[in-house]
Design a protein around this motif. Sequence first.
Motif, PDB file in Angstrom:
ATOM      1  N   UNK A 590      22.085 -27.637   2.082  1.00  0.00           N
ATOM      2  CA  UNK A 590      20.730 -27.227   1.720  1.00  0.00           C
ATOM      3  C   UNK A 590      20.500 -27.510   0.231  1.00  0.00           C
ATOM      4  N   UNK A 591      19.240 -27.766  -0.109  1.00  0.00           N
ATOM      5  CA  UNK A 591      18.898 -28.039  -1.511  1.00  0.00           C
ATOM      6  C   UNK A 591      17.549 -27.393  -1.832  1.00  0.00           C
ATOM      7  N   UNK A 592      17.515 -26.602  -2.906  1.00  0.00           N
ATOM      8  CA  UNK A 592      16.254 -26.013  -3.360  1.00  0.00           C
ATOM      9  C   UNK A 592      15.486 -27.072  -4.151  1.00  0.00           C
ATOM     10  N   UNK A 593      14.391 -27.547  -3.595  1.00  0.00           N
ATOM     11  CA  UNK A 593      13.584 -28.561  -4.283  1.00  0.00           C
ATOM     12  C   UNK A 593      12.808 -27.920  -5.436  1.00  0.00           C
ATOM     13  N   UNK A 594      12.164 -26.783  -5.182  1.00  0.00           N
ATOM     14  CA  UNK A 594      11.546 -25.985  -6.250  1.00  0.00           C
ATOM     15  C   UNK A 594      11.228 -24.595  -5.715  1.00  0.00           C
ATOM     16  N   UNK A 595      11.364 -23.586  -6.595  1.00  0.00           N
ATOM     17  CA  UNK A 595      11.139 -22.201  -6.220  1.00  0.00           C
ATOM     18  C   UNK A 595       9.704 -21.768  -6.425  1.00  0.00           C
ATOM     19  N   UNK A 596       9.399 -20.517  -6.055  1.00  0.00           N
ATOM     20  CA  UNK A 596       8.044 -19.994  -6.158  1.00  0.00           C
ATOM     21  C   UNK A 596       7.546 -19.940  -7.601  1.00  0.00           C
ATOM     22  N   UNK A 597       8.449 -19.738  -8.544  1.00  0.00           N
ATOM     23  CA  UNK A 597       8.042 -19.569  -9.938  1.00  0.00           C
ATOM     24  C   UNK A 597       8.069 -20.865 -10.740  1.00  0.00           C
ATOM     25  N   UNK A 598       8.289 -21.986 -10.071  1.00  0.00           N
ATOM     26  CA  UNK A 598       8.439 -23.258 -10.784  1.00  0.00           C
ATOM     27  C   UNK A 598       7.095 -23.872 -11.172  1.00  0.00           C
ATOM     28  N   UNK A 599       6.152 -23.934 -10.253  1.00  0.00           N
ATOM     29  CA  UNK A 599       4.874 -24.626 -10.486  1.00  0.00           C
ATOM     30  C   UNK A 599       3.715 -23.656 -10.305  1.00  0.00           C
ATOM     31  N   UNK A 600       2.793 -23.643 -11.277  1.00  0.00           N
ATOM     32  CA  UNK A 600       1.737 -22.630 -11.300  1.00  0.00           C
ATOM     33  C   UNK A 600       0.334 -23.186 -11.094  1.00  0.00           C
ATOM     34  N   UNK A 601       0.207 -24.478 -10.858  1.00  0.00           N
ATOM     35  CA  UNK A 601      -1.105 -25.045 -10.544  1.00  0.00           C
ATOM     36  C   UNK A 601      -0.995 -25.883  -9.279  1.00  0.00           C
ATOM     37  N   UNK A 602      -2.111 -26.085  -8.614  1.00  0.00           N
ATOM     38  CA  UNK A 602      -2.118 -26.865  -7.381  1.00  0.00           C
ATOM     39  C   UNK A 602      -1.646 -28.296  -7.622  1.00  0.00           C
ATOM     40  N   UNK A 603      -2.099 -28.900  -8.712  1.00  0.00           N
ATOM     41  CA  UNK A 603      -1.722 -30.287  -8.979  1.00  0.00           C
ATOM     42  C   UNK A 603      -0.229 -30.411  -9.251  1.00  0.00           C
ATOM     43  N   UNK A 604       0.342 -29.439  -9.958  1.00  0.00           N
ATOM     44  CA  UNK A 604       1.788 -29.465 -10.210  1.00  0.00           C
ATOM     45  C   UNK A 604       2.570 -29.368  -8.904  1.00  0.00           C
ATOM     46  N   UNK A 605       2.111 -28.524  -7.984  1.00  0.00           N
ATOM     47  CA  UNK A 605       2.781 -28.395  -6.691  1.00  0.00           C
ATOM     48  C   UNK A 605       2.705 -29.701  -5.906  1.00  0.00           C
ATOM     49  N   UNK A 606       1.518 -30.304  -5.858  1.00  0.00           N
ATOM     50  CA  UNK A 606       1.362 -31.559  -5.107  1.00  0.00           C
ATOM     51  C   UNK A 606       2.213 -32.676  -5.704  1.00  0.00           C
ATOM     52  N   UNK A 607       2.293 -32.719  -7.025  1.00  0.00           N
ATOM     53  CA  UNK A 607       3.150 -33.729  -7.672  1.00  0.00           C
ATOM     54  C   UNK A 607       4.621 -33.480  -7.349  1.00  0.00           C
ATOM     55  N   UNK A 608       5.027 -32.206  -7.322  1.00  0.00           N
ATOM     56  CA  UNK A 608       6.419 -31.875  -7.018  1.00  0.00           C
ATOM     57  C   UNK A 608       6.771 -32.254  -5.580  1.00  0.00           C
ATOM     58  N   UNK A 609       5.855 -32.049  -4.653  1.00  0.00           N
ATOM     59  CA  UNK A 609       6.089 -32.444  -3.258  1.00  0.00           C
ATOM     60  C   UNK A 609       6.268 -33.955  -3.161  1.00  0.00           C
ATOM     61  N   UNK A 610       5.454 -34.673  -3.881  1.00  0.00           N
ATOM     62  CA  UNK A 610       5.520 -36.137  -3.856  1.00  0.00           C
ATOM     63  C   UNK A 610       6.862 -36.652  -4.386  1.00  0.00           C
ATOM     64  N   UNK A 611       7.477 -35.899  -5.314  1.00  0.00           N
ATOM     65  CA  UNK A 611       8.731 -36.349  -5.937  1.00  0.00           C
ATOM     66  C   UNK A 611       9.981 -36.002  -5.131  1.00  0.00           C
ATOM     67  N   UNK A 612       9.841 -35.273  -4.016  1.00  0.00           N
ATOM     68  CA  UNK A 612      11.021 -34.915  -3.219  1.00  0.00           C
ATOM     69  C   UNK A 612      11.651 -36.174  -2.625  1.00  0.00           C
TER      70      UNK A 612
END
Length: 725
Positions: A590-612
């Motif tokens: 298992x690998x934690x891609x990012x936790x709940x406290x990592x990204x605080x805006x919608x755009x940051x979350x979408x960018x993080x998903x794209x980088x997985x």
Amino acid sequence: MKSRTTIATIFALLLTCIYATKEATKKKKSKLYVPQIDCDIKAAKIINPEFIAKCPSGCQDVKYRVYGTDIYASFSSICGAAIHSGTIDKSGGKILVQKVAGQSGYKGSFSNGIRSLSLPRWRESFIVSEGKPKKGVQYPSTLEYSSSPNTPVKGGSQRKEYRTTAVPLQTTQGAFTTAKAAIRTTEYVSTTPKPTTTPTTGTTTITTQTTTGAATKPPVVMHKVRDIGSSNVHPAYSSVAAVASRQVQAVQGRTQNQAFRGSSSHASNRNIARPNTGLQRQEPVVSFRKPSTSPSNLAIETDLWKLGSSLFDTGFSSKEDVVPKPLEPVSQGNPNCKVDLSFLIDGSWSIGKRRFQIQKQFLKDVAQALDVGPAGPLMGIIQYGDDPSTEFNLKTYTNSKDLQNAIEKILQKGGLSNVGRALSFVNKNFFEDANGNRGGAPNVAIVMVDGWPTDKVEEASRLARESGINIFFVTIEGPDENEKQNVIETNFVDKAVCRTNGYYSIHVPSWFSLHKVVQQLVKRVCDSDRLACSKTCLNAADIGFVIDGSSSVGTGNFRTLLQFVANISKEFEISDTDTRIGAVQYTYEQRLEFGFDKHRTKQDVLNAIKRINYWSGGTSTGAAINYAFDQLFSKSKPNKRKIMILITDGRSYDDVRGPAAAAHQNGVIAYSVGIAWAAQDELEAIATDPDKEHSFFVDEFDSLYRFVPRIIQNICTEFNSQPRN
């Protein structure tokens, strides 16, 4: 004679032909075939942007969910919405359906036997009206449906896209009215140039020049500034002594081109983002310099005027300069208590004059403790008796001092104590953009009650809560044993407030003790994390995605899977205080891609998903559930709903039942999404009961997109039906 007979015969034949042609045309006109739809059909399921359909009887059942009022979210039951709107009754009938653009918020209401639910935002809407065809419009005799989310679709050639055309609704705002500014003139005024209007919104610059023969009066440059949405005009005048007409024109040119800065706060939902209507508009103040003998030094300095400051007279003298007193700084409000607050005060005859005065003093103390201002709390007051009326709305006063002065001037209106009627008034009229509602600030209604209400409050309170209004009750001197028989609705407070745990109600045994609860009430109102009614299905969750990265998925399908994750995430309001997103990828490991406290805006979350990055390996789903709980959900905030969305394409190498049951027991709401070789029994074991609402399956990765609206709908339905204790 023969000629006349021939003409008559021809005329008769012509009439016969015309009549025959008309009859033939009537026969050729085919009657419009109206397709019938079932009660559970949602607007999102039909691709046609506009159509006429026939609803059967019996569509008023509560299982046919409806979201909104007048304008409905597209995953509402079409026929349920038609009954709610009054277009048809429970016996069914023909309706006209038009798809329109998604709305920033949908308000629930009870109408025609159907209770619709509230929703902060949705991508597509529809409206229903009487099923009469419009002139010149051709309606389909058969409706085109999108593929059912419950039906696995094999083969890419069978895929259907949503092709609904959204027609944006247009809203016409009333023109603002501006009171006429008084202009001082003298007996020797001979000419007055026409006003010149600058393109700055809400600001008009007027330049007037008075002359008499060779003599030249100094020009008066007036900036007439008004609050948006108000008819109040705040004139601020500037003047300089001109030594020649050339210098006068230069001053006028510079003044008219001066850019005045204005700020208008914008925020997100009811619990949804709406533009401020002028609460924080800043207006210009003009300061003066003594004219220099050098024309090049002739100048006007413009600074900002803060709301709430006193205005100064703008008369001028040819012998001496006007020097205004410096303006005192005005508080912008407590930024840690940004709420839109409505006080419902008891004006009934039972309260008496003395206790009404105590109530006003309590309001003034609360206003002082809140520190009212554009960047903090705003407060309006409604007085109720037989009927409610607004004393002033949210944008009328933007500092505590002015608010306290206004409270002192409130006169008691008398009558009964109709609290239910007052709550209905607040829900329908008070928290509107035109009244200063800021959208991103929680809506709070504090109800003051002397004794007990003289009408029922339960239904009105429920509708207000569903609209996102946080209801607090302050009750004073309740009924004694002999008076309890006169109470219309027992336990009315618990039936009215947002939660029945005592947080939203304060009982004061005596009016003379009311001042003791000021700080307690202010602290509760300002704690936005505890304002449960402001929480919606889109801004109150911790959502953890558990993503299968095994070898059977493949690189291309993994990107499709990530797009599915992104499509769900972007529907939520994402921030540290709203919905938070986390992600885990698993194979054997298992690998934690990012936790709940990592990204605080919608755009940051979408960018993080794209980088997985795709991992590749085996499939240990049970271990992944345990890992997700330890790394994500064990760190959830207490006031967040914990939602796990697990996506897999195969059977797990380990047991999933034990880890899934442990997650359920710890408050995790689990959704399972299976593709291709995923095992149905495992998907059902992972999913929260009922399985039908939390477990999904498709044959191909390309069909995942169909589940997005269904999952969002289920999350919102569960949220709206949660208990209030």
